[in-house]
Design a protein around this motif. Structure first.
Motif, PDB file in Angstrom:
ATOM      1  N   ALA A 157       0.849  -1.197   0.000  1.00  0.00           N
ATOM      2  CA  ALA A 157       0.000   0.000   0.000  1.00  0.00           C
ATOM      3  C   ALA A 157       0.879   1.239   0.000  1.00  0.00           C
ATOM      4  O   ALA A 157       2.017   1.206   0.484  1.00  0.00           O
ATOM      5  N   PRO A 158       0.374   2.357  -0.538  1.00  0.00           N
ATOM      6  CA  PRO A 158       1.166   3.588  -0.538  1.00  0.00           C
ATOM      7  C   PRO A 158       1.491   4.036   0.887  1.00  0.00           C
ATOM      8  O   PRO A 158       0.698   3.830   1.812  1.00  0.00           O
ATOM      9  N   PRO A 159       2.649   4.671   1.072  1.00  0.00           N
ATOM     10  CA  PRO A 159       3.008   5.179   2.397  1.00  0.00           C
ATOM     11  C   PRO A 159       2.233   6.445   2.715  1.00  0.00           C
ATOM     12  O   PRO A 159       1.592   7.037   1.837  1.00  0.00           O
ATOM     13  N   PHE A 201      -2.766   5.211  -7.837  1.00  0.00           N
ATOM     14  CA  PHE A 201      -3.313   4.685  -6.585  1.00  0.00           C
ATOM     15  C   PHE A 201      -3.682   5.770  -5.588  1.00  0.00           C
ATOM     16  O   PHE A 201      -4.685   5.672  -4.890  1.00  0.00           O
ATOM     17  N   ASN A 202      -2.856   6.808  -5.489  1.00  0.00           N
ATOM     18  CA  ASN A 202      -3.101   7.869  -4.510  1.00  0.00           C
ATOM     19  C   ASN A 202      -2.828   9.221  -5.158  1.00  0.00           C
ATOM     20  O   ASN A 202      -1.679   9.599  -5.359  1.00  0.00           O
ATOM     21  N   PRO A 203      -3.879   9.980  -5.493  1.00  0.00           N
ATOM     22  CA  PRO A 203      -3.679  11.258  -6.182  1.00  0.00           C
ATOM     23  C   PRO A 203      -2.858  12.256  -5.374  1.00  0.00           C
ATOM     24  O   PRO A 203      -2.253  13.165  -5.947  1.00  0.00           O
ATOM     25  N   PHE A 211       5.470   9.678  -8.204  1.00  0.00           N
ATOM     26  CA  PHE A 211       4.799   8.567  -8.862  1.00  0.00           C
ATOM     27  C   PHE A 211       4.492   7.465  -7.854  1.00  0.00           C
ATOM     28  O   PHE A 211       5.142   7.339  -6.818  1.00  0.00           O
ATOM     29  N   ASP A 212       3.495   6.651  -8.191  1.00  0.00           N
ATOM     30  CA  ASP A 212       3.275   5.432  -7.396  1.00  0.00           C
ATOM     31  C   ASP A 212       3.292   4.181  -8.276  1.00  0.00           C
ATOM     32  O   ASP A 212       3.018   3.083  -7.814  1.00  0.00           O
ATOM     33  N   SER A 231       5.669  -0.716  -7.973  1.00  0.00           N
ATOM     34  CA  SER A 231       4.320  -0.238  -7.679  1.00  0.00           C
ATOM     35  C   SER A 231       4.203   0.043  -6.191  1.00  0.00           C
ATOM     36  O   SER A 231       4.702  -0.719  -5.366  1.00  0.00           O
ATOM     37  N   ARG A 232       3.541   1.149  -5.855  1.00  0.00           N
ATOM     38  CA  ARG A 232       3.309   1.511  -4.459  1.00  0.00           C
ATOM     39  C   ARG A 232       2.126   0.759  -3.855  1.00  0.00           C
ATOM     40  O   ARG A 232       1.859   0.903  -2.654  1.00  0.00           O
TER      41      ARG A 232
END
Length: 337
Positions: A157-159, A201-203, A211-212, A231-232
């Protein structure tokens, strides 16, 4: 010097809590001091791992029981600590990256040239048993001439956005691990890079200019091509794989699972357990192995295998990737003189 080394651990954040247990687990290392500018944070780490707490770096470095230093502080503090510890004549293990800019990394290299203590950069994925086995097979010629090398590194998952803002960008923060690992496996560094990035994934990450989702290719001096897929986010866990392709065959590493068995029965034909959740679980052994390399290098009176110059090379490549993704052009990394 005895075969057991007293360690001063600088920092009390996430990575310090990775290294604290590994220092305690290693028979050749002994945690003597935990330094943090906030004494309460240092004391919390001491309560868990032992040693004594201090908010005075000079006090830690002058302690006669301290033989070497592990730097596990935020990235923007690494160079200052490297300069101070090198002047004190103590061997250094430093978490990656050295810094986020080449100018500051060059400052660290200058300090290490002026005070040539053993120095190791914490590119822990070199010390993962699977990655090491693949490199050994490539170096031994098991697949003949290496022609293509690929890695997949996808995070669960994104940080948090606060982390993204301070990270230096996805290529410097995360892709740099793949960069160092694949250059180490190939035994060469790229003459040019091309990278593409997106944010899906996360604007909020895109709003920060980062980038993610990225894809990166290198052209090596030998003609080999390298591909990195980052990929994040990844719905099925922490996806970490390598593939080496050559004249005589192909090598792969596979993802780790808590249950390694592939199960076939009336309900399933594949393992259904999730992948190792994140890098702390997937690469747990590699952190111990990296500290073991640091210990052995000091005892054997040699430089550790992951050097400051490797750190500069990896950062130069990561920054070239960042430029390429933003300009949509091929870029030659700045390796310096």
């Amino acid at each position: 010097m005895t075969t057991q080394l007293g360690i001063a651990l600088l920092g009390a954040g996430r990575m310090a809590h990775v290294y604290g247990p590994k220092i305690n687990a290693h028979p050749g290392l002994r945690l003597e001091v935990v330094y943090n500018h906030r004494i309460a944070s240092a004391q919390r780490a001491v309560d868990l791992y032992g040693g004594r707490a201090t908010e005075d770096l000079e006090d830690a470095l002058k302690d006669p029981a301290v033989d070497a230093v592990v730097i596990a502080t935020p990235t923007d503090t690494h160079v200052d600590y490297i300069e101070t510890v090198a002047r004190a004549g103590k061997p250094i293990y430093c978490e990656k990256p050295l810094d986020q800019t080449l100018d500051r990394v060059d400052r660290a290299l200058t300090a290490l040239e002026a005070h040539p203590v053993p120095f190791m950069l914490g590119f822990n994925r070199r010390f993962d048993p699977d990655n090491g086995a693949l490199r050994t097979a490539v170096q031994n010629g098991d697949i003949g001439r290496l022609t293509m090398l690929m890695s997949w590194s996808r995070e669960p998952a994104p940080p948090p956005i606060e982390y993204v803002r301070a990270s230096g960008g996805y290529f410097v923060d995360a892709t740099i691990h793949d960069i160092d690992l694949l250059c180490w496996i190939a035994g060469e560094r790229p003459v040019e890079v091309h990278a593409s990035g997106s944010c899906v994934f996360n604007p909020e990450i895109g709003a920060e200019g980062d980038f993610d989702l990225t894809m990166t290719t290198f052209r090596m001096p030998s003609g080999a091509l390298v591909h990195i897929n980052n990929s994040r986010a990844c719905a099925y866990g922490f996806d970490q794989r390598l593939e080496a392709f050559g004249d005589d065959g192909m090598l792969q590493t596979i993802n780790h699972r808590d249950d390694p068995l592939i199960r076939w029965d009336g309900r399933r034909t594949e393992a259904r357990e999730p992948l190792k959740h994140f890098f702390l679980e997937r690469y747990d052994q590699s952190f111990y192995n990296a500290l073991d390399e640091f210990h052995r290098a000091i005892i054997e009176d040699r430089q550790p295998s992951a050097t400051a110059q490797h750190g500069r090379d990896a950062l130069a490549i990561a920054l070239a990737c960042q430029t390429s993704a933003k300009t949509r052009q091929f870029v030659c990394p700045d390796y310096g003189t």
